[in-house]
Design an enzyme around this catalytic site. Structure first.
Site, mmCIF file in Angstrom:
data_model
loop_
_atom_site.group_PDB
_atom_site.id
_atom_site.type_symbol
_atom_site.label_atom_id
_atom_site.label_comp_id
_atom_site.label_asym_id
_atom_site.label_seq_id
_atom_site.Cartn_x
_atom_site.Cartn_y
_atom_site.Cartn_z
ATOM 1 N N GLY A 52 0.825 -1.203 0.000
ATOM 2 C CA GLY A 52 0.000 0.000 0.000
ATOM 3 C C GLY A 52 0.858 1.252 0.000
ATOM 4 N N CYS A 53 0.330 2.329 0.529
ATOM 5 C CA CYS A 53 1.026 3.616 0.536
ATOM 6 C C CYS A 53 2.372 3.521 1.246
ATOM 7 C CB CYS A 53 0.153 4.670 1.215
ATOM 8 S SG CYS A 53 0.992 6.255 1.427
ATOM 9 N N PHE A 54 3.441 3.963 0.564
ATOM 10 C CA PHE A 54 4.764 3.827 1.180
ATOM 11 C C PHE A 54 4.952 4.746 2.378
ATOM 12 C CE2 PHE A 54 6.478 5.991 -2.987
ATOM 13 C CZ PHE A 54 5.787 7.159 -2.720
ATOM 14 N N CYS A 56 2.953 4.977 4.835
ATOM 15 C CA CYS A 56 2.537 4.141 5.974
ATOM 16 C C CYS A 56 3.591 3.087 6.293
ATOM 17 C CB CYS A 56 1.219 3.437 5.661
ATOM 18 S SG CYS A 56 -0.170 4.506 5.262
ATOM 19 N N TYR A 195 -4.326 12.785 5.559
ATOM 20 C CA TYR A 195 -4.108 11.366 5.277
ATOM 21 C C TYR A 195 -3.273 10.728 6.384
ATOM 22 C CZ TYR A 195 -2.747 7.094 2.827
ATOM 23 O OH TYR A 195 -2.531 5.768 2.500
#
Length: 221
Positions: A52-54, A56, A195
């Site tokens: 997923g989002c790097f 995170c 976010y």
């Protein structure tokens, strides 16, 4: 119905195009390639994960004892010099990934794999949460046969435990492309970003609650 049908067809076509990263011939060549092994540097090893989002994933690994640094970037694709914009098209084959620089005398590759599976929704295909698309898919990279077997055994055990298909793909590591400077340490530098507050920090806190024994001393409370 005539108006709805073309929209529906376009949606299907877009979905198919967005997933061509995983099925075209160039991408298959990446999947079938021999792994590249990254040598130790000053006693530190490197491992590569996409989940997923790097933003995170970078923060999660940097909270782990034995991890010196976590770098955001792109890996797993068939194009050279991917960027944030190009990877978001879903046509590069790359996923947002992280390079983990760690001390193998403090934390093992096996433990890093446990962190990987334990810090995501392991059944979600092509994304994590609302971040969806092949650029957000889960990939775990191996550099040699020993690492591959560690990954496959843990993935199989997790599938048996959950009774579900585990979405993570298993790729031979080829190359890691470092992301743009503004992506690095994003969670630390932008704690009030919407976010970060609503997605990244809650995901990090869930991981910390699950693996308190793996945390650096300054991350344990």
């Amino acid at each position: 119905m005539k108006k709805v049908l073309p929209i529906f067809i376009l949606a299907i076509l877009f979905s198919c195009q967005n997933n061509t990263a995983q099925v075209n011939a160039k991408q298959q060549a990446v999947i079938n390639a021999d792994p590249v092994e990254v040598p130790l540097k000053k006693g530190k090893a490197r491992a590569y994960f996409a989940s997923g989002c790097f933003w995170c994933v970078e923060a999660i690994y940097e909270s782990v004892k034995g991890v010196e640094e976590s770098i955001s970037g792109y890996s797993g694709g068939h194009t050279k010099n991917p960027t944030y914009v190009s990877s978001n098209t879903g046509r590069t084959g790359h996923a947002e990934a992280v390079e983990i620089i760690y001390d193998p005398n403090v934390v093992s590759f096996e433990t890093l794999v446990d962190v990987y599976f334990g810090s995501q929704n392991v059944t979600q295909v092509n994304g994590q949460g609302n971040d969806r698309g092949s650029q957000y898919r889960s990939i775990i990279f191996y550099q040699n046969e020993a690492q591959k077997q560690v990954i496959l055994k843990k993935k199989e055990a997790l599938a048996k435990k959950t009774g579900a298909k585990i979405a993570a793909e298993v790729y031979p590591f080829q190359k890691f492309w470092i992301a743009e400077d503004y992506h690095q340490n994003y969670e630390k530098l932008h704690p009030n970003n919407g976010y970060i507050r609503n997605v990244s920090i809650p995901r990090l806190n869930r991981f910390k609650a699950k693996f308190p024994e793996l945390l650096k001393d300054n991350d344990s409370h």
